[in-house]
Motif scaffolding. Structure first.
Motif, PDB file in Angstrom:
ATOM      1  N   ASP A   1      58.835 107.280 -67.782  1.00 44.83           N
ATOM      2  CA  ASP A   1      59.566 107.769 -67.291  1.00 44.83           C
ATOM      3  C   ASP A   1      59.217 107.737 -64.883  1.00 44.83           C
ATOM      4  N   ASN A   2      59.873 108.011 -64.422  1.00 44.39           N
ATOM      5  CA  ASN A   2      60.196 107.247 -63.125  1.00 44.39           C
ATOM      6  C   ASN A   2      59.415 107.622 -62.300  1.00 44.39           C
ATOM      7  N   ALA A   3      58.820 109.392 -62.906  1.00 45.35           N
ATOM      8  CA  ALA A   3      58.331 109.827 -61.247  1.00 45.35           C
ATOM      9  C   ALA A   3      56.480 109.257 -61.628  1.00 45.35           C
ATOM     10  N   LYS A   4      56.003 109.403 -63.288  1.00 46.97           N
ATOM     11  CA  LYS A   4      54.803 108.600 -62.514  1.00 46.97           C
ATOM     12  C   LYS A   4      54.633 107.423 -63.500  1.00 46.97           C
ATOM     13  N   LYS A   5      55.992 106.059 -62.991  1.00 45.38           N
ATOM     14  CA  LYS A   5      56.155 105.162 -63.226  1.00 45.38           C
ATOM     15  C   LYS A   5      55.947 104.583 -64.393  1.00 45.38           C
ATOM     16  N   ALA A   6      56.435 104.565 -65.155  1.00 43.82           N
ATOM     17  CA  ALA A   6      55.259 104.227 -66.854  1.00 43.82           C
ATOM     18  C   ALA A   6      56.464 104.266 -67.689  1.00 43.82           C
ATOM     19  N   VAL A   7      56.427 103.232 -68.150  1.00 43.77           N
ATOM     20  CA  VAL A   7      56.923 102.842 -69.757  1.00 43.77           C
ATOM     21  C   VAL A   7      56.150 103.582 -70.961  1.00 43.77           C
ATOM     22  N   TYR A   8      56.789 103.614 -71.924  1.00 43.37           N
ATOM     23  CA  TYR A   8      56.255 104.008 -73.793  1.00 43.37           C
ATOM     24  C   TYR A   8      56.868 103.116 -74.153  1.00 43.37           C
ATOM     25  N   LEU A   9      56.359 102.916 -75.073  1.00 45.05           N
ATOM     26  CA  LEU A   9      56.840 102.000 -77.248  1.00 45.05           C
ATOM     27  C   LEU A   9      56.255 103.335 -77.452  1.00 45.05           C
ATOM     28  N   GLN A  10      56.754 103.767 -78.461  1.00 50.05           N
ATOM     29  CA  GLN A  10      55.938 104.849 -79.156  1.00 50.05           C
ATOM     30  C   GLN A  10      56.426 103.950 -81.375  1.00 50.05           C
ATOM     31  N   MET A  11      54.816 103.505 -81.588  1.00 59.21           N
ATOM     32  CA  MET A  11      55.777 103.029 -82.512  1.00 59.21           C
ATOM     33  C   MET A  11      54.740 103.331 -83.950  1.00 59.21           C
ATOM     34  N   ASN A  12      55.576 103.501 -84.722  1.00 57.94           N
ATOM     35  CA  ASN A  12      55.694 104.776 -86.314  1.00 57.94           C
ATOM     36  C   ASN A  12      56.034 103.214 -87.153  1.00 57.94           C
ATOM     37  N   SER A  13      55.852 103.992 -88.627  1.00 54.91           N
ATOM     38  CA  SER A  13      55.900 103.048 -89.655  1.00 54.91           C
ATOM     39  C   SER A  13      55.435 101.198 -89.426  1.00 54.91           C
ATOM     40  N   LEU A  14      53.935 101.402 -88.161  1.00 49.47           N
ATOM     41  CA  LEU A  14      53.583  99.852 -88.488  1.00 49.47           C
ATOM     42  C   LEU A  14      53.621  98.829 -89.507  1.00 49.47           C
ATOM     43  N   LYS A  15      53.925  97.525 -89.936  1.00 54.17           N
ATOM     44  CA  LYS A  15      53.303  97.070 -90.499  1.00 54.17           C
ATOM     45  C   LYS A  15      52.304  95.672 -90.219  1.00 54.17           C
TER      46      LYS A  15
ATOM     47  N   LEU B   1      51.864 102.416 -76.959  1.00 52.10           N
ATOM     48  CA  LEU B   1      51.864 101.685 -76.091  1.00 52.10           C
ATOM     49  C   LEU B   1      52.321 102.892 -74.517  1.00 52.10           C
ATOM     50  N   ALA B   2      51.319 102.264 -73.881  1.00 54.33           N
ATOM     51  CA  ALA B   2      52.013 102.976 -72.001  1.00 54.33           C
ATOM     52  C   ALA B   2      51.730 102.054 -70.834  1.00 54.33           C
ATOM     53  N   CYS B   3      52.544 101.951 -69.707  1.00 53.84           N
ATOM     54  CA  CYS B   3      52.557 100.835 -69.137  1.00 53.84           C
ATOM     55  C   CYS B   3      52.846 101.240 -67.598  1.00 53.84           C
ATOM     56  N   VAL B   4      51.866 100.976 -66.651  1.00 51.74           N
ATOM     57  CA  VAL B   4      51.885 101.599 -65.838  1.00 51.74           C
ATOM     58  C   VAL B   4      52.145 101.007 -64.739  1.00 51.74           C
ATOM     59  N   ALA B   5      53.212 100.894 -63.668  1.00 50.31           N
ATOM     60  CA  ALA B   5      53.834 100.316 -62.515  1.00 50.31           C
ATOM     61  C   ALA B   5      52.779 101.189 -60.855  1.00 50.31           C
ATOM     62  N   SER B   6      52.442  99.291 -60.445  1.00 45.31           N
ATOM     63  CA  SER B   6      52.374  99.700 -58.860  1.00 45.31           C
ATOM     64  C   SER B   6      53.081  99.264 -58.201  1.00 45.31           C
ATOM     65  N   GLY B   7      53.040  99.491 -57.355  1.00 46.93           N
ATOM     66  CA  GLY B   7      52.787  98.334 -55.961  1.00 46.93           C
ATOM     67  C   GLY B   7      54.273  98.054 -56.135  1.00 46.93           C
ATOM     68  N   MET B   8      55.339  98.681 -56.455  1.00 48.79           N
ATOM     69  CA  MET B   8      56.945  98.619 -56.878  1.00 48.79           C
ATOM     70  C   MET B   8      57.982 100.197 -56.823  1.00 48.79           C
ATOM     71  N   ILE B   9      59.075  99.690 -56.245  1.00 50.25           N
ATOM     72  CA  ILE B   9      59.976 101.208 -56.482  1.00 50.25           C
ATOM     73  C   ILE B   9      60.653 101.058 -57.737  1.00 50.25           C
ATOM     74  N   PHE B  10      59.892 101.625 -58.924  1.00 49.32           N
ATOM     75  CA  PHE B  10      60.049 101.500 -60.247  1.00 49.32           C
ATOM     76  C   PHE B  10      61.380 101.878 -61.503  1.00 49.32           C
ATOM     77  N   SER B  11      61.916 102.824 -59.712  1.00 51.72           N
ATOM     78  CA  SER B  11      63.460 102.905 -60.553  1.00 51.72           C
ATOM     79  C   SER B  11      64.310 101.779 -60.337  1.00 51.72           C
ATOM     80  N   LEU B  12      64.307 101.228 -59.830  1.00 55.38           N
ATOM     81  CA  LEU B  12      65.061 100.164 -59.201  1.00 55.38           C
ATOM     82  C   LEU B  12      64.363  98.957 -60.563  1.00 55.38           C
ATOM     83  N   TYR B  13      64.064  99.074 -61.469  1.00 54.58           N
ATOM     84  CA  TYR B  13      63.594  97.902 -62.129  1.00 54.58           C
ATOM     85  C   TYR B  13      64.218  98.071 -63.838  1.00 54.58           C
ATOM     86  N   ASP B  14      64.484  97.518 -64.423  1.00 55.35           N
ATOM     87  CA  ASP B  14      64.609  97.282 -66.089  1.00 55.35           C
ATOM     88  C   ASP B  14      63.633  96.531 -66.377  1.00 55.35           C
ATOM     89  N   MET B  15      62.687  98.006 -67.507  1.00 54.12           N
ATOM     90  CA  MET B  15      61.469  97.849 -68.263  1.00 54.12           C
ATOM     91  C   MET B  15      61.811  97.180 -69.589  1.00 54.12           C
TER      92      MET B  15
END
Length: 118
Positions: free
Chosen positions: A72-86, A20-34
């Motif tokens: 990735d603060n430069a891309k303003k993105a947070v990811y969730l790699q999900m393996n062994s899904l149930k 999963l990917a989440c891309v942010a806009s309109g915010m200073i991404f590095s100031l946010y806990d994701m």
């Protein structure tokens, strides 16, 4: 205005993987806990994983060893790699942003559906 846009959900067989990917806009991404949350059918929304501005990472017990959060603060993105899904991982997954100092600055994405089924 602040926007969080998730992507990467879908249908996967048990044991499979999704990212999963989440891309942010309109915010200073590095100031946010994701974080990533999820809400299964008929269930309350629950925390899955967090990645703070200070670099601290935490996971819910039910995903430890299977999911990995990254940002990735430069891309303003947070990811969730999900393996062994149930099948019990089936849920709508939401991206969350909390300003590290201002509790009132809290935002949610629209969610992305993850379905684990054979």
């Amino acid at each position: 205005q602040v926007q969080l846009v998730e992507s990467g959900g879908g249908l996967v067989h048990p044991g499979g993987s999704l990212r999963l990917a989440c891309v942010a806009s309109g915010m200073i991404f590095s100031l946010y806990d994701m974080g990533w949350y999820r809400q299964g059918p008929g269930m309350q929304r629950e925390l899955v994983a967090t990645f703070t501005t200070g670099g601290s990472i935490s996971y819910a017990d039910f995903v430890k060893g299977r999911f990995t959060i990254s940002r990735d603060n430069a891309k303003k993105a947070v990811y969730l790699q999900m393996n062994s899904l149930k099948p019990e991982d089936t849920a709508v997954y939401y991206c969350n942003a909390n300003h590290f100092r201002a509790a009132a600055l809290r935002y949610w994405g629209q969610g992305t559906q993850v379905t684990v089924s054979s």
